[in-house]
Motif scaffolding. Structure first.
Motif, mmCIF file in Angstrom:
data_model
loop_
_atom_site.group_PDB
_atom_site.id
_atom_site.type_symbol
_atom_site.label_atom_id
_atom_site.label_comp_id
_atom_site.label_asym_id
_atom_site.label_seq_id
_atom_site.Cartn_x
_atom_site.Cartn_y
_atom_site.Cartn_z
ATOM 1 N N MET A 1 -67.889 -93.544 -4.478
ATOM 2 C CA MET A 1 -68.112 -92.111 -4.321
ATOM 3 C C MET A 1 -67.232 -91.364 -5.301
ATOM 4 S SD MET A 1 -70.390 -91.902 -2.065
ATOM 5 C CE MET A 1 -71.164 -92.877 -0.796
ATOM 6 N N SER A 2 -67.687 -90.157 -5.710
ATOM 7 C CA SER A 2 -66.898 -89.354 -6.648
ATOM 8 C C SER A 2 -66.920 -87.917 -6.201
ATOM 9 C CB SER A 2 -67.472 -89.492 -8.075
ATOM 10 O OG SER A 2 -68.796 -89.033 -8.097
ATOM 11 N N LEU A 3 -65.930 -87.190 -6.662
ATOM 12 C CA LEU A 3 -65.824 -85.768 -6.369
ATOM 13 C C LEU A 3 -66.269 -84.990 -7.600
ATOM 14 C CD1 LEU A 3 -62.391 -85.612 -4.546
ATOM 15 C CD2 LEU A 3 -64.651 -85.553 -3.529
ATOM 16 N N THR A 4 -66.986 -83.913 -7.395
ATOM 17 C CA THR A 4 -67.393 -83.055 -8.515
ATOM 18 C C THR A 4 -67.448 -81.619 -8.041
ATOM 19 O OG1 THR A 4 -69.079 -82.646 -10.157
ATOM 20 C CG2 THR A 4 -69.859 -83.386 -8.025
ATOM 21 N N SER A 5 -67.216 -80.700 -8.962
ATOM 22 C CA SER A 5 -67.295 -79.271 -8.662
ATOM 23 C C SER A 5 -68.681 -78.776 -9.041
ATOM 24 C CB SER A 5 -66.230 -78.498 -9.442
ATOM 25 O OG SER A 5 -64.953 -78.939 -9.051
ATOM 26 N N THR A 6 -69.301 -78.102 -8.150
ATOM 27 C CA THR A 6 -70.653 -77.605 -8.373
ATOM 28 C C THR A 6 -70.624 -76.082 -8.294
ATOM 29 O OG1 THR A 6 -71.520 -79.576 -7.363
ATOM 30 C CG2 THR A 6 -73.034 -77.744 -7.605
ATOM 31 N N ALA A 7 -71.030 -75.460 -9.398
ATOM 32 C CA ALA A 7 -71.022 -73.997 -9.435
ATOM 33 C C ALA A 7 -72.358 -73.450 -8.966
ATOM 34 C CB ALA A 7 -70.732 -73.527 -10.874
ATOM 35 N N GLY A 8 -72.335 -72.186 -8.700
ATOM 36 C CA GLY A 8 -73.554 -71.506 -8.315
ATOM 37 C C GLY A 8 -73.918 -71.643 -6.873
ATOM 38 N N ARG A 9 -73.019 -72.255 -6.081
ATOM 39 C CA ARG A 9 -73.272 -72.402 -4.656
ATOM 40 C C ARG A 9 -72.855 -71.130 -3.949
ATOM 41 N NH1 ARG A 9 -75.696 -77.244 -2.530
ATOM 42 N NH2 ARG A 9 -75.568 -78.772 -4.216
ATOM 43 N N MET A 729 -71.058 -86.966 -3.981
ATOM 44 C CA MET A 729 -72.155 -87.252 -4.894
ATOM 45 C C MET A 729 -72.478 -88.748 -4.861
ATOM 46 S SD MET A 729 -72.839 -84.305 -6.145
ATOM 47 C CE MET A 729 -73.881 -84.738 -7.502
ATOM 48 N N THR A 730 -73.736 -89.051 -5.005
ATOM 49 C CA THR A 730 -74.165 -90.448 -5.072
ATOM 50 C C THR A 730 -73.711 -91.056 -6.392
ATOM 51 O OG1 THR A 730 -76.078 -89.928 -3.727
ATOM 52 C CG2 THR A 730 -76.127 -92.014 -4.963
ATOM 53 N N LYS A 731 -73.187 -92.276 -6.325
ATOM 54 C CA LYS A 731 -72.693 -92.935 -7.524
ATOM 55 C C LYS A 731 -73.858 -93.305 -8.431
ATOM 56 C CE LYS A 731 -69.696 -96.693 -9.041
ATOM 57 N NZ LYS A 731 -68.868 -97.841 -8.613
ATOM 58 N N VAL A 732 -73.723 -92.916 -9.699
ATOM 59 C CA VAL A 732 -74.766 -93.201 -10.677
ATOM 60 C C VAL A 732 -74.540 -94.591 -11.242
ATOM 61 C CG1 VAL A 732 -75.840 -92.498 -12.856
ATOM 62 C CG2 VAL A 732 -74.970 -90.770 -11.239
ATOM 63 N N PRO A 733 -75.509 -95.509 -11.152
ATOM 64 C CA PRO A 733 -75.314 -96.865 -11.695
ATOM 65 C C PRO A 733 -75.185 -96.844 -13.199
ATOM 66 C CG PRO A 733 -77.593 -96.542 -11.051
ATOM 67 C CD PRO A 733 -76.853 -95.325 -10.561
#
Length: 746
Positions: A1-9, A729-733
């Motif tokens: 799993m990873s952390l990410t910042s998502t704008a526009g929420r 976020m779902t881990k991208v292979p």
């Protein structure tokens, strides 16, 4: 799993409680102790079930061994010991005779002109010497001879040798000793075996077989002419070249006339080589064979153990392992802030109470939660669950005990006779040791009686060095004081010796019997040699079981086991056996001795000679259950299985008590206290298993109760800022390198 910042929420991250709860659960699980192979909650039950299954297989195979047909193992073992004792006794007798012959060689080399007197002294009162003579180097021409004529067989080189011969039923040994003047001393020795008590019903015969294949009947019933029997004897004798004692069993057939046996009997041949002298002693008996009988005991024992294995697995799986695993799921939901729902209802009382406490903590964290605390969760105590599993194991042990047949109450007649002969051999060995020691002391006095103190000391020193039977030897003055002593410190107090010579027991007091031989000298001095009690005791160990030497007053003089010297023997059976033996005859009976069915054998130490004045007897006692009989083997095997089963039960209880029950009870107290509002005590995991993981979850709940909701999940996390919510976020292979290369190539 990873952390990410998502704008526009537009939505505040704190409003997405599901995302936070999922993150808390992931974070919590990374911090929980993971059970290893031997620490998991279900491992003890699995191990115990596996052990019981293996034990069931072992019990079936081991207990089925007694179903085989053939000669009882007890008879085979007793015959091996019987023949080995004869062989050892005969070898020792030949060794003593060769020592006597060696002294004659020394005397001849010193004074060849006195050969007639020397040969006469060797054979005086010794009928074992058939003939002795000094011959020329070819062994044919005699110089001087006593007794029967002796000749060196053709093909035997003129050197030191021992040649076994058979003349009819008179086995003999030709001893050859080279002399200093290039002559030979030839002596024919009778290979006489002491009188044995043989069982006429078994048609027992004791033979002496020489390397040429010739054999002589020493004692017992005549051996019938039978090619199969001859081949069996030859095979056993040939086998002694590879092993000390060899046993061969023939084909079962109808019993011979006069055997008294109703069923089939088989010839049992046992051979043992006599030292390195080149001949063997053979015993032939016809012994009844046992039929193979299928018994239910092995199957019942195996089924009882298999049922216990399944019961242990089910009881502990449904009463402890599964409830704890359900509790852990509930605890993780509470510690991560997820909705735990209703607390799990399990058969385990401790698990139910801990789950109820966790639900109460969840209700405090989220007043709107539907979780509630059950005031009476119920259930069976975990300790009782473990006890039920252990009782299942002990029940299997009881099931095996029910298969126990009564141990044997009687013995085959051949075993009794063989033990009787072995006990008689031990009695004879002790008598020969005492009487022979006295004779050696007499020889020292005869050769050195008129010498000075230094000469006598040297002679006594040689006596002690050459004879392990003595612990010390010394010279007494006319007033009884020690003038010269060799060996260990004398145990006998200073003083005059009684009588005119012999073997005596000094006293019947003290911690150790003082047995000594003495010989008065012509000048008023006396020679004394004390016997080593440990050496005499080792002679008793030639017979299995407890062997004692008792005096005429039934006092314990020597004992193969731990004993108190001169203790009064009061066991009626032992007293009777000893008294019967002192009449001069061997006693043997299967009787109860202190409530134990035993074979009791007694024999007199000596009927004549210097040792006879001691009036001692040897009493051998051995429980019937010690003999390798089919009933005894089944009895002992079942007891072994019972002991191992009880051991598995103790292992099961100990493992659960120390590694699961105690931690679970401690966790229950902590959970109840925490639910009651006591947040002052830190909850620490005791072991890295499921119970330890529940403890970590409980500690997270305690911290959340003290510091707030941000402690849920067990660690500080990255907090979102305004406009930048934290999401999972779902881990991208990762892409394959080959595909990336192709795209770059395009």
């Amino acid at each position: 799993m990873s952390l990410t910042s998502t704008a526009g929420r537009a939505r505040h991250p704190g409003d997405d409680r599901d995302q936070i709860a999922r993150w808390r659960l992931i974070s919590l699980e990374k911090q929980l102790p993971q059970p290893r192979m031997l620490t998991a909650i279900g491992t003890p039950a699995l191990v115990a079930s596996l052990l019981l299954t293996l034990l069931a297989i072992f019990a079936f195979a081991y207990l089925s061994q007694g179903d085989t047909a053939g000669v009882p193992k007890a008879v085979v073992e007793s015959q091996r010991e019987f023949v080995h004792e004869i062989s050892r006794s005969l070898n020792n007798s030949v060794g003593r005779s060769r020592d006597e012959l060696s002294r004659t060689v020394e005397a001849y080399n010193a004074r060849p002109d006195n050969v007639t007197a020397q040969l006469a002294a060797l054979t005086k009162d010794q009928p074992k010497w058939r003939g002795v003579g000094v011959y020329t180097n070819d062994g044919r021409t005699g110089v001087a001879a006593v007794g029967r004529p002796v000749a060196l067989p053709a093909g035997v080189p003129p050197g030191r040798a021992a040649v076994p011969l058979v003349d009819g039923n008179a086995p003999r040994l030709l001893l050859v000793e080279p002399l200093a003047d290039n002559k030979l001393l030839l002596a024919e020795l009778d290979l006489g075996i002491r009188t044995l008590r043989l069982d006429p019903r078994s048609k027992q015969a004791v033979l002496v077989v020489v390397p040429t294949g010739a054999r002589a009947l020493s004692q017992g019933a005549p051996v019938p002419a039978d090619p199969k029997l001859d081949a069996l004897i030859k095979e056993a004798v040939d086998g002694t070249a590879r092993r000390a004692t060899v046993t061969r069993t023939g084909t079962a057939a109808a019993p011979p006339a006069g055997s008294g046996s109703a069923g089939p009997v088989a010839p049992l041949v046992t051979a043992d080589a006599v030292g390195s002298l080149g001949f063997s002693v053979v015993s032939l008996v016809y012994t009844p064979v046992t039929d193979a009988s299928a018994t239910r005991e092995p199957l019942v024992a195996a089924l009882a153990l298999l049922v216990a294995a399944v019961a242990v697995l089910l009881i502990l799986q449904y009463g402890l392992a599964r409830p704890v695993r359900r509790l852990l799921l509930h605890a993780k939901a509470v510690a991560s802030g997820n909705s735990p729902g209703e607390p799990p209802r399990t058969p385990n009382a401790q698990v139910n109470r801990i789950a109820a406490a966790l639900s109460a903590l969840a209700a405090r964290q989220d007043p709107g939660s539907s979780a509630r605390r059950d005031p009476a969760p119920g259930g069976t105590p975990a300790g009782l669950v473990v006890v039920l599993a252990v009782l299942a194991v002990l029940g299997a042990a009881g099931g095996v005990l029910t298969t126990l047949t009564q141990a044997e109450r009687d013995l085959p007649g051949q075993v009794t006779r063989d033990t009787e002969n072995q006990t008689g051999a031990v009695a004879a060995a002790i008598g020969d040791t005492l009487d022979g020691g006295y004779q050696k002391l007499v020889l020292v006095g005869r050769d050195n009686g008129k010498g000075d103190t230094a000469q006598v000391r040297r002679a006594l020193d040689r006596l002690v060095d050459e004879n392990n039977r003595f612990r010390s030897a010394y010279l007494l003055s006319a007033d009884g004081s020690v003038v010269a002593s060799v060996g260990r410190e004398p145990l006998r107090p200073s003083g005059l010796v009684p009588g005119e010579g012999g073997v005596v027991l000094h006293d019947v007091q003290g911690r150790l019997p003082i047995i000594y031989a003495y010989h008065p000298l012509s000048d008023g001095r006396s020679l004394v040699a004390e016997f080593d009690v440990r050496y005499l005791t080792r002679l008793l160990q030639r017979v299995d079981g407890r062997v004692r030497v008792l005096d005429v007053d039934q006092r314990d003089i020597l004992d193969s086991g731990g004993y108190l010297a001169f203790a009064q023997i009061t066991t009626p059976a032992v007293v009777t056996a000893s008294a019967r033996a002192l009449t001069g005859r061997t006693y043997a009976a299967v009787t109860d001795v202190d409530g134990v069915r035993s074979l009791l054998v007694a024999a007199p130490i000596a009927v004549d000679g210097t040792a006879a004045q001691l009036e001692w007897s040897v009493v051998a006692e051995r429980p019937v259950t010690d003999f390798a009989l089919p009933g005894n083997q089944l009895h002992h095997g079942a007891l072994l299985v019972v002991v191992v089963t009880v051991g598995v039960g103790l292992l099961l209880f100990s493992w659960h008590y120390f590694f699961q029950l105690r931690p679970l009870r401690n966790l229950e107290r902590e959970a109840v206290a925490l639910a009651g509002g006591d947040t002052s005590r830190v909850v620490s995991p005791r072991w890295h298993d499921e119970i330890g993981a529940v403890a970590v979850c409980l500690e997270v709940c305690r911290q959340a109760a003290v510091h707030g909701e941000q402690r849920l999940g067990g660690a500080a996390r990255i907090r979102p800022t305004e406009g930048m919510p934290t999401m999972i976020m779902t881990k991208v292979p990762e892409r394959r390198r080959g595909g990336a290369s192709r795209r770059r190539g395009d």
